[in-house]
Design an enzyme around this catalytic site. Structure first.
Site, PDB file in Angstrom:
ATOM      1  N   HIS A 299       0.853  -1.195   0.000  1.00  0.00           N
ATOM      2  CA  HIS A 299       0.000   0.000   0.000  1.00  0.00           C
ATOM      3  C   HIS A 299       0.882   1.237   0.000  1.00  0.00           C
ATOM      4  CE1 HIS A 299      -2.324   3.152   2.300  1.00  0.00           C
ATOM      5  NE2 HIS A 299      -3.144   2.890   1.320  1.00  0.00           N
ATOM      6  N   HIS A 344       1.498  11.061  -2.290  1.00  0.00           N
ATOM      7  CA  HIS A 344       0.268  10.937  -1.509  1.00  0.00           C
ATOM      8  C   HIS A 344      -0.423  12.300  -1.511  1.00  0.00           C
ATOM      9  CE1 HIS A 344      -1.809   9.229   2.341  1.00  0.00           C
ATOM     10  NE2 HIS A 344      -2.506   9.019   1.241  1.00  0.00           N
TER      11      HIS A 344
END
Length: 812
Positions: A299, A344
């Site tokens: 992830h 991100h």
């Protein structure tokens, strides 16, 4: 000690220690000589050999430079390797890849060979420490140097005992110092494991000076549960170990198996807790559809730390791929100059190039596993940059990309059919999606012009009265709503160029939930290539309402579970519960080395670490063929779903100081054992603390666990150093499925956890660690099995100024 030169040549050297490396800007040409005893000497070109500097090469200390360091260290480091120690790091550059490989192989061979014979792992450790203690490179050590080795090895030895044994051998040799063979004799006398002596006597040895025959050793191992061994096999193992377990130069064919060789064989792969067929080969059938496998997944692969402000690096993709991950994530956003980037979104994490990541995936994607690699695309790019994404992937990956076909929409292909292929997972455009609601084709007007147009269309036609102000607010609200809608279109709409490359389509969660509420298993007319992407909190809610329907859905479709957004520290969810529902892809934060990560690591050690593990029969379609039978020594070979697992923790071998430290006090080890199941961990057992002894601690404590589901439960063992006044440091851990553990007296290796990753220890001296255990399993079907475990991988870390550095990948 022999000082014969086995390899010499000219290399480029940079720096001398960790501090000097940062201050030295250029590489210097050096003449380099590698001697038979493992010393690397270097001196300036044209200089005198007497002025040569020496580097001690220990097992596992030689490795290739990461690509980011190769780029940073300039033109002479394109083919470079590094030699690390507890207080130095040396960098050497070769002219070609072949020369670099030749030097690395020669250095590694020199570090594990003594008197022309390859040493076993115990002897390698002693030899490495002996050379580190030999400060003047004389080939002998003094009494003070011998005592310093005892401290480094965490041995519980009294200084007077060492002094007496040292003096006895020094008088016998008429010298004040001891060579390596004499040191081995001294060390084994004062540190002989009591457990090894006891078991050696059970095998037929009269005392520590005697030997046993291959037949006696075979019968002993068979009594302890290793029923697969034969006398011919033991003879072959003994011939391999005879030259490794002793520093004696006597002809190995004339020797029997002494207590030291016996100890090495009991701790070897031949008597490990993990069956070599399970961990060294792809033993499972790889022709089932993808939905029948658990997939090793990561992830936010690019992150090195937390989810808010840590650095992003391409090396994390290399690390994940070399560790066996078969699903990596890319969060794509618009970048400068029309080039998409990965980071991100809406955080302070750094940004990296999408192009560079795809190139890294091509270079490292199939080095550790040949089976298909899934790229999980989280697409936040505008349409022009989506076109650029498609161009980059088509240019770099080319024929490696899997294009969906009508046959794939009926049944997912198998890993064997997709060897060397890359699968894209993401959202498709509306004409190719089923059960989803895609945005309309977005307007390509400038957002500022769209706001002004909306305000102009809704502008009030009266003076600014109270009503006018209200109308103006309403117009502004409509304009913002329209802009938000366009921004949503900008994000969700998928360009056809990118859509045609996507194999696994993300379906609508709401459509799937509605189908489950109606009693259906799948969304009507949904192809097999459509999958669901579900967060951790939603997973728990859906599992309570629709557990059976979800299991049946996962027989034909893929499900991906990712961590909750509240896990900003990069912790992980426990993968056992999603696995029990048949969910194939449970995304893990590889930078968070918590218990959940360790369980995931243990699950995918099997099947040669290829990243795909066949799900148990109860989680697959009834029409599928059954899996191959397990080896008879494994717990799961007898069948049965539940049972009573009895574990006897006996002794430890060569447990290192935490985090690879070589200085500091001796450790106080203890062991904590749990059996994790999808229904929660209810039992935890902890051994007593052994004070100031990490070399050969003794426990001999027995624990029992009620295993509710043998096929889904995970055995988890952690060895820690007891600290008073602070948290206990981890020494190492071991994790593996309960049904694959071998029965009987077995050797269990531990893996160490680094700050930025784990790597195989490559048999480094101070990183070797293991536990010896004896286990029994009583299945509820009223028959008993006698248990042991198989030796797996070596892991460790390199100490650098109070921190730990990652280098390498899992080895099999």
């Amino acid at each position: 000690m022999e000082d014969r030169i086995v390899k010499e040549g000219v290399l480029w050297k940079r720096g001398g220690s960790t501090a000097k490396c940062l201050k030295t800007n250029g590489w210097k040409e050096k003449h380099v000589e590698l001697s038979k005893n493992g010393f690397l000497c270097y001196f300036s070109k044209g200089g005198e050999r007497e002025t040569a500097r020496k580097v001690i090469v220990t097992p596992g200390s030689v490795r290739k430079l990461p690509r980011r360091k190769q780029i940073f260290y300039g033109k002479h480091s394109k083919h470079a390797f590094m030699i690390t120690g507890h207080d130095h790091v040396f960098y050497f550059g070769a002219d070609s890849e072949d020369e670099c490989t030749a030097w690395m192989e020669a250095l590694e061979d020199a570090s594990i060979v003594h008197d022309g014979q390859e040493m076993g792992h115990t002897l390698r450790m002693m030899y490495s420490l002996f050379r580190l203690a030999d400060k003047d490179f004389s080939g002998t050590i003094s009494k003070a140097e011998a005592q310093s080795i005892a401290h480094r090895m965490n041995a519980q030895c009294n200084p007077p005992e060492i002094s007496a044994a040292f003096r006895k051998r020094a008088i016998r040799s008429l010298s004040k110092e001891l060579d390596f063979e004499q040191f081995c004799s001294l060390w084994r006398e004062i540190t002989l494991n009591k457990f090894d002596v006891s078991e050696f006597e059970k095998a037929g040895g009269e005392d520590v000076e005697s030997t046993i025959t291959p037949k006696q050793l075979t019968m002993y191992l068979q009594r302890q549960g290793n029923t697969e061994v034969s006398e011919e096999f033991i003879r072959m193992v003994l011939s391999r170990h005879l030259g490794q377990a002793s520093a004696d130069s006597t002809d190995p064919s004339l020797l029997g198996c002494d207590v030291f060789m016996f100890s090495d064989i009991v701790q070897s792969n031949d008597n490990g807790v993990l069956h070599q067929k399970i961990v060294k080969t792809v033993y499972q059938d790889m022709t089932h559809p993808l939905s029948n496998y658990w997939v090793n997944s990561s992830h936010n692969t690019y992150l090195t730390g937390d989810q808010l402000k840590s650095s992003s690096t391409i090396d994390m993709y290399r690390i994940a791929l070399e560790q066996g991950s078969r699903c990596v994530e890319l969060d794509t956003w618009d970048g400068a100059n029309g080039e998409p980037i990965v980071y991100h979104g809406y955080t302070m994490t750094s940004k990296i190039s999408f192009h560079a990541i795809i190139q890294c995936i091509k270079d490292y994607g199939f080095k550790s596993s040949p089976y298909p690699l899934i790229l999980s695309l989280e697409n936040h790019c505008s349409l022009p940059q989506q076109i650029r994404m498609a161009e980059i992937m088509e240019d770099i990956l080319g024929e490696m990309l899997v294009m969906p076909t009508l046959e794939d929409e009926q049944r997912l292909p198998s890993p064997a059919a997709l060897v060397g292929k890359v699968i894209l997972k993401g959202e498709k455009s509306k004409e190719n999606s089923f059960g989803t609601v895609s945005a309309e084709e977005p307007d390509e007007s400038d957002p500022v012009e769209l706001i002004e147009s909306a305000l102009e269309d809704s502008a009030p036609t009266v003076d600014y009265t109270v009503e006018a102000v209200a109308e103006l607010k309403e117009a502004t609200s409509k304009a913002k709503s329209k802009l938000n809608h366009l921004e949503k279109q900008k994000t969700i709409a998928v360009r056809a160029d990118l859509s045609k490359l996507i194999f696994l389509d993300i379906g609508s969660k709401s459509a799937l939930i509605k189908a489950w509420e109606k009693g259906q298993v799948n969304v009507p007319n949904a192809p097999a290539t459509q999958m669901c992407n579900i967060s951790e909190p939603l997973c728990l809610k859906l599992a309570q309402k629709f557990p059976q329907q979800w299991k049946m859905h996962n027989e034909e479709h893929l499900s991906r579970i990712y961590p909750s957004g509240l896990r900003v520290g990069s912790s992980n969810l426990n993968p056992l519960f999603p696995w029990s529902l048949g969910c194939q892809i449970v995304a893990m934060n590889l930078q968070g080395h918590d218990t959940a990560y360790q369980i995931n690591h243990g699950r995918f050690l099997q099947n040669a670490g290829c990243g795909y593990v066949l799900k148990p029969t109860q989680l697959r379609n009834a029409k599928d063929t059954a899996e191959d039978a397990l080896p008879v020594t494994c717990i799961g070979a007898k069948g049965g779903k539940a049972g009573l697992l009895t574990v006897n923790v006996l002794t430890g071998y060569h447990l290192p100081k935490p985090y690879g430290a070589v200085r500091g006090e001796r450790i106080d080890p203890y062991v904590k054992i749990r059996v994790y199941s999808p229904y929660g961990c209810r039992e935890k057992f902890v051994t007593r603390v052994v004070r100031r002894n990490g070399y050969n601690p003794q426990w001999n404590e027995t624990f029992q666990f009620n295993v509710q589901d043998v096929g889904l439960s995970m055995f988890h063992l952690v060895c820690r150093d007891k600290d008073f006044g602070s948290s206990d440091d981890m020494i190492g851990m071991f994790s593996f499925p309960v049904n694959l553990l071998q029965m009987g007296l077995r050797y269990v290796p531990l893996v160490g956890v680094c700050l930025t990753g784990c790597r195989p220890c490559s048999r480094q001296a101070l990183r070797i660690s293991s536990l010896q255990m004896q286990n029994t399993l009583t299945v509820f079907a009223f028959f008993s099995l006698h248990v042991p475990f198989s030796r797996l991988h070596w892991f460790g870390c390199t100490c650098r100024r109070g921190g730990l550095s990652f280098a390498g990948s899992w080895r099999r």
